[in-house]
Design a protein around this motif. Structure first.
Motif, mmCIF file in Angstrom:
data_model
loop_
_atom_site.group_PDB
_atom_site.id
_atom_site.type_symbol
_atom_site.label_atom_id
_atom_site.label_comp_id
_atom_site.label_asym_id
_atom_site.label_seq_id
_atom_site.Cartn_x
_atom_site.Cartn_y
_atom_site.Cartn_z
ATOM 1 N N PHE A 126 2.290 23.791 -25.566
ATOM 2 C CA PHE A 126 3.486 22.967 -25.442
ATOM 3 C C PHE A 126 3.350 21.753 -26.361
ATOM 4 N N PRO A 127 4.116 21.683 -27.443
ATOM 5 C CA PRO A 127 4.045 20.504 -28.315
ATOM 6 C C PRO A 127 4.597 19.268 -27.609
ATOM 7 N N VAL A 128 3.871 18.169 -27.719
ATOM 8 C CA VAL A 128 4.301 16.885 -27.176
ATOM 9 C C VAL A 128 3.984 15.812 -28.215
ATOM 10 N N LYS A 129 4.399 14.591 -27.947
ATOM 11 C CA LYS A 129 4.190 13.520 -28.910
ATOM 12 C C LYS A 129 2.716 13.303 -29.208
ATOM 13 N N ALA A 130 1.861 13.497 -28.205
ATOM 14 C CA ALA A 130 0.430 13.248 -28.393
ATOM 15 C C ALA A 130 -0.307 14.443 -28.986
ATOM 16 N N GLY A 131 0.348 15.585 -29.130
ATOM 17 C CA GLY A 131 -0.305 16.778 -29.650
ATOM 18 C C GLY A 131 0.244 18.028 -29.006
ATOM 19 N N LYS A 132 -0.639 18.839 -28.409
ATOM 20 C CA LYS A 132 -0.219 20.052 -27.720
ATOM 21 C C LYS A 132 -0.955 20.190 -26.397
ATOM 22 N N ILE A 133 -0.204 20.545 -25.359
ATOM 23 C CA ILE A 133 -0.819 20.945 -24.098
ATOM 24 C C ILE A 133 -1.196 22.419 -24.224
ATOM 25 N N ASN A 134 -2.473 22.700 -24.060
ATOM 26 C CA ASN A 134 -2.938 24.081 -24.107
ATOM 27 C C ASN A 134 -3.178 24.545 -22.674
ATOM 28 N N TRP A 135 -2.405 25.532 -22.222
ATOM 29 C CA TRP A 135 -2.430 25.949 -20.814
ATOM 30 C C TRP A 135 -2.706 27.444 -20.757
ATOM 31 N N ILE A 136 -3.604 27.834 -19.880
ATOM 32 C CA ILE A 136 -3.949 29.238 -19.719
ATOM 33 C C ILE A 136 -3.883 29.598 -18.242
ATOM 34 N N ILE A 137 -3.279 30.744 -17.953
ATOM 35 C CA ILE A 137 -3.228 31.303 -16.599
ATOM 36 C C ILE A 137 -3.731 32.735 -16.703
ATOM 37 N N GLY A 138 -4.701 33.105 -15.876
ATOM 38 C CA GLY A 138 -5.255 34.444 -16.030
ATOM 39 C C GLY A 138 -5.736 35.056 -14.739
ATOM 40 N N SER A 139 -6.016 36.345 -14.822
ATOM 41 C CA SER A 139 -6.592 37.080 -13.694
ATOM 42 C C SER A 139 -7.574 38.114 -14.226
ATOM 43 N N ASP A 140 -8.627 38.369 -13.460
ATOM 44 C CA ASP A 140 -9.651 39.348 -13.804
ATOM 45 C C ASP A 140 -9.872 40.263 -12.608
ATOM 46 N N ILE A 141 -10.059 41.523 -12.860
ATOM 47 C CA ILE A 141 -10.479 42.437 -11.798
ATOM 48 C C ILE A 141 -11.436 43.462 -12.395
ATOM 49 N N THR A 142 -12.575 43.655 -11.752
ATOM 50 C CA THR A 142 -13.555 44.647 -12.186
ATOM 51 C C THR A 142 -13.974 45.495 -10.989
ATOM 52 N N VAL A 143 -14.146 46.766 -11.237
ATOM 53 C CA VAL A 143 -14.641 47.697 -10.227
ATOM 54 C C VAL A 143 -15.859 48.380 -10.822
ATOM 55 N N GLY A 144 -17.005 48.177 -10.197
ATOM 56 C CA GLY A 144 -18.244 48.763 -10.689
ATOM 57 C C GLY A 144 -18.877 49.674 -9.667
ATOM 58 N N ARG A 145 -19.513 50.726 -10.180
ATOM 59 C CA ARG A 145 -20.230 51.661 -9.311
ATOM 60 C C ARG A 145 -21.622 51.890 -9.862
ATOM 61 N N ALA A 146 -22.596 51.914 -8.969
ATOM 62 C CA ALA A 146 -23.982 52.161 -9.358
ATOM 63 C C ALA A 146 -24.601 53.157 -8.393
ATOM 64 N N ASN A 147 -25.351 54.075 -8.942
ATOM 65 C CA ASN A 147 -25.977 55.131 -8.142
ATOM 66 C C ASN A 147 -27.468 55.158 -8.457
ATOM 67 N N PHE A 148 -28.309 54.995 -7.419
ATOM 68 C CA PHE A 148 -29.760 55.038 -7.541
ATOM 69 C C PHE A 148 -30.256 56.237 -6.719
ATOM 70 N N PRO A 149 -30.297 57.433 -7.310
ATOM 71 C CA PRO A 149 -30.592 58.648 -6.533
ATOM 72 C C PRO A 149 -31.940 58.625 -5.819
ATOM 73 N N VAL A 150 -32.955 57.985 -6.418
ATOM 74 C CA VAL A 150 -34.290 57.998 -5.816
ATOM 75 C C VAL A 150 -34.270 57.386 -4.424
ATOM 76 N N ARG A 151 -33.467 56.341 -4.239
ATOM 77 C CA ARG A 151 -33.382 55.690 -2.933
ATOM 78 C C ARG A 151 -32.143 56.133 -2.172
ATOM 79 N N ASN A 152 -31.451 57.134 -2.694
ATOM 80 C CA ASN A 152 -30.203 57.573 -2.062
ATOM 81 C C ASN A 152 -29.287 56.374 -1.819
ATOM 82 N N ARG A 153 -29.172 55.556 -2.865
ATOM 83 C CA ARG A 153 -28.394 54.326 -2.770
ATOM 84 C C ARG A 153 -27.170 54.426 -3.661
ATOM 85 N N LYS A 154 -26.013 54.100 -3.084
ATOM 86 C CA LYS A 154 -24.772 54.057 -3.838
ATOM 87 C C LYS A 154 -24.053 52.741 -3.533
ATOM 88 N N ASN A 155 -23.545 52.129 -4.578
ATOM 89 C CA ASN A 155 -22.868 50.856 -4.419
ATOM 90 C C ASN A 155 -21.541 50.881 -5.170
#
Length: 659
Positions: free
Chosen positions: A334-363
């Motif tokens: 947003f340009p203004v007399k003093a310069g520019k307002i820099n504005w950011i709006i965001g969202s993040d989503i991650t889905v991770g899966r891990a499998n450790f067969p030796v321990r029969n572990r799943k996450n």
């Protein structure tokens, strides 16, 4: 929790109001849409277009010319030469620590990005830097300090963002390298225009070496392909990369063994065949669109599939991981007399899966977050930054030994920031910054806790820093002071009660509170038109502030480290580079009671000579020229500590052809 949520809500409201207050003044100063900026305006830590001095943080940029001059043969060697980064390497790949974390915690508290994509995994293993060829890299941005608002989880000590090359014109590069310990490498990249808007980029590398220690050879291959569309208002790309890394593990030595022969592999029979083989595939797609004269949107979707097989302590340890991430943000100027307002709006989503067969572990771990940040100019010299983030995580965990019937774990966390940036004149600027940060437990940390612990709490922290930057005609100087307080730090405690039917002693815990006070100074001097000198010093006082180890130093954190360097352009064709890196004394990893002796300090001297002739460049580089024997990683035990040894003197010759 309610107080913290109130703070983040207020911060978000402040960011919104700050941007909106000046909107009526924008019409007179609007300009045409612009995505690509001049070379001195770049993407700081991959999030927004800005100049480095506009960000109230301690930022260092390693550009393409710095990479060439250093003679570094890979990404790990390049980052190892930065005084503000401490390294732990158990001869299987380095872990980088910023602002005072132990070797085992470095990978969980320093966020590593490639073009903004998280390289950190959902388990405790370190990011795989072998998957990134040095010839793919345009520059590296290092932010020392918390970045919890913009990046959330794990951005505690700092952020390393690796910016890869983007197709701009028809060109190519071919490099061959040979060096000590039967090291051989070949890599190539080529880019070109398909149409005025469409372009492509291809890169590949094969690397093999016997390495310094016995039974530590590696073979690595990786490739990348990108197709990109870019015009005045939008950018779209699709990218695929694949890496194959195979390495033999040399194992830890006793103190007597490494003094007798630091290059030997561990003589213990059950370690004789240990190795790791990791195959990783990454798919990415991104779209950026200038919506109008003010707003821009940026969306990226990425998918990573990584599988590892091998032997550890003589036992098989197959692991499979996959992670999908969707990252979207809206950016406004947003340009203004003093310069520019820099504005950011965001969202993040991650889905991770891990499998450790030796321990029969799943996450399965699902993490989501929303954030906002605004940089608001008050006048031509002074601006402030305000922002907030809310994040939540859900772990769906099954473990054959501990959680046979499965369990769900839920947690949330917030981060807020307030910073001021004051540009005194064209040469001087001051900044003041406060920010909270957090880290969620990794999936395998949640699966190995003491019997009375059902889920680890998020690690939280507060970061305060102040800095001064000076940039003159032949001098530049950066001074930074900071304090980092952590609560419920997530660590592995070998003295903690192991889980029922646990396979080894100790457990992951929320540790006692700790504090890191530090200072850094970075100076560069253009002595003559062809001679540049540089010096950097970093001080870290990292101690426990609560519990039985109150007042004790955190292990594997050197209080003092420094670096000096010189670059001389002998002629138009010949360039000489020399550096010396000092690492101070420190306690072995895990010696939180400071019961053992500190490891001695050491200095590594590196050099490189570049000779350029038309489209050819020849580089002769030498690392650890004084052949210093030092411990690159070590683990304390009252029954006998284990030591991993850093590389001895090594020399490499490379030939590079640009076409």
């Amino acid at each position: 929790m309610r107080t913290t949520k109130t703070l983040v809500n207020r911060s978000i409201c402040c960011a919104l109001l700050s941007a909106c207050v000046f909107v009526p003044n924008t019409m007179a100063a609007q300009s045409e849409p612009e995505i690509d900026k001049p070379l001195d305006i770049f993407v700081v830590i991959g999030r927004r277009l800005n100049h480095e001095l506009d960000i109230a943080s301690n930022i260092t940029t390693i550009d393409h010319q710095n990479i060439i001059a250093s003679g570094a043969k890979d990404l790990a060697d390049l980052l190892r030469g930065q005084a503000g980064i401490q390294v732990s390497d158990s001869n299987s790949g380095p872990r980088f620590s910023i602002r005072g974390f132990t070797g085992s915690q470095a990978a969980n508290n320093t966020l590593v990005l490639v073009d903004g994509r998280r390289l950190n995994r959902i388990d405790i293993s370190a990011p795989d830097l072998n998957a990134i060829a040095l010839n793919q890299i345009e520059r590296i941005e290092v932010l020392s300090g918390s970045a919890g608002v913009l990046y959330g989880d794990q951005a505690v000590g700092g952020v390393i963002n690796i910016i890869t090359k983007s197709p701009q014109s028809t060109q190519g590069n071919l490099q061959l390298l040979a060096g000590s310990w039967n090291h051989k490498r070949a890599n190539a990249n080529v880019s070109g225009k398909i149409t005025d808007a469409w372009s492509y980029y291809l890169s590949g590398q094969y690397d093999k070496s016997d390495n310094y220690r016995e039974h530590n050879a590696n073979k690595t291959g990786n490739g990348l392909a990108r197709i990109e569309y870019k015009d005045d208002a939008q950018r779209f790309f699709v990218e695929a990369s694949h890496s194959d890394d195979n390495r033999l593990y040399a194992g830890a030595l006793t103190k007597l063994e490494y003094k007798e022969n630091p290059r030997q592999a561990s003589p213990k029979p059950h370690l004789a065949n240990d190795y790791g083989h990791t195959i990783t595939t990454v798919l990415r797609s991104g779209w950026r669109q200038q919506l109008d004269k003010i707003w821009q949107t940026d969306i990226e979707l990425n998918y990573t599939n990584s599988g590892k097989t091998g032997l550890s302590f003589g036992n098989p340890f197959p692991i499979s991981r996959e992670q999908t991430g969707l990252y979207s943000k809206f950016i406004a100027d947003f340009p203004v007399k003093a310069g520019k307002i820099n504005w950011i709006i965001g969202s993040d989503i991650t889905v991770g899966r891990a499998n450790f067969p030796v321990r029969n572990r799943k996450n399965t771990q699902t993490m989501s977050g929303v954030y906002t940040q605004a940089i608001v100019p008050l006048n031509k010299q002074l601006s402030y930054t305000v922002g907030g983030r809310y994040a939540s995580v859900k772990d769906e965990l099954t473990d054959g030994q501990i959680y046979k019937n499965g369990t769900d774990l839920n947690a949330d966390a917030t981060a807020v920031e307030l910073a001021f940036n004051y540009q005194l004149n064209q040469s001087n600027r001051l900044y003041l910054r406060g920010e909270t940060n957090f880290r969620f437990a990794k999936v395998d940390e949640q699966a190995y806790t003491s019997p009375n612990v059902h889920g680890l709490k998020p690690q939280t922290g507060k970061s305060y820093e102040a800095g001064w930057n000076y940039s003159g005609s032949d001098h530049s100087l950066k001074i930074n002071l900071y304090r980092l307080d952590l609560t419920d730090e997530i660590v592995f405690d070998p003295s903690a009660q192991p889980p029922r039917r646990g396979g080894f002693n100790g457990a992951n815990v929320n540790a006692d509170a700790s504090r890191r006070n530090g200072a850094g100074i970075n100076w560069n001097w253009q002595l003559f038109s062809n001679v540049t000198l540089g010096a950097e010093y970093n001080y870290i006082d990292a101690k426990f502030t609560e519990g039985k180890n109150t007042g004790k130093h955190l292990s594997w954190v050197a209080k003092n480290n420094a670096r000096i360097s010189s670059q001389i352009d002998v002629s138009d064709n010949i360039q000489f580079y020399l550096s010396a890196n000092f690492i101070g004394k420190r306690y072995l990893e895990g010696d939180n009671g400071n019961l053992g002796k500190k490891l001695p300090s050491y200095t590594l001297v590196n050099s490189a000579i570049n000779y350029t002739l038309n489209d050819w460049r020849f580089t002769l580089s030498g690392d650890n020229l004084l052949n210093k024997t030092y411990v690159s990683s070590g683990f304390y035990s009252k029954f006998g500590s284990g030591f991993y040894i850093g590389n001895g003197r090594n020399v490499n010759l490379s030939v590079n052809y640009q076409f």
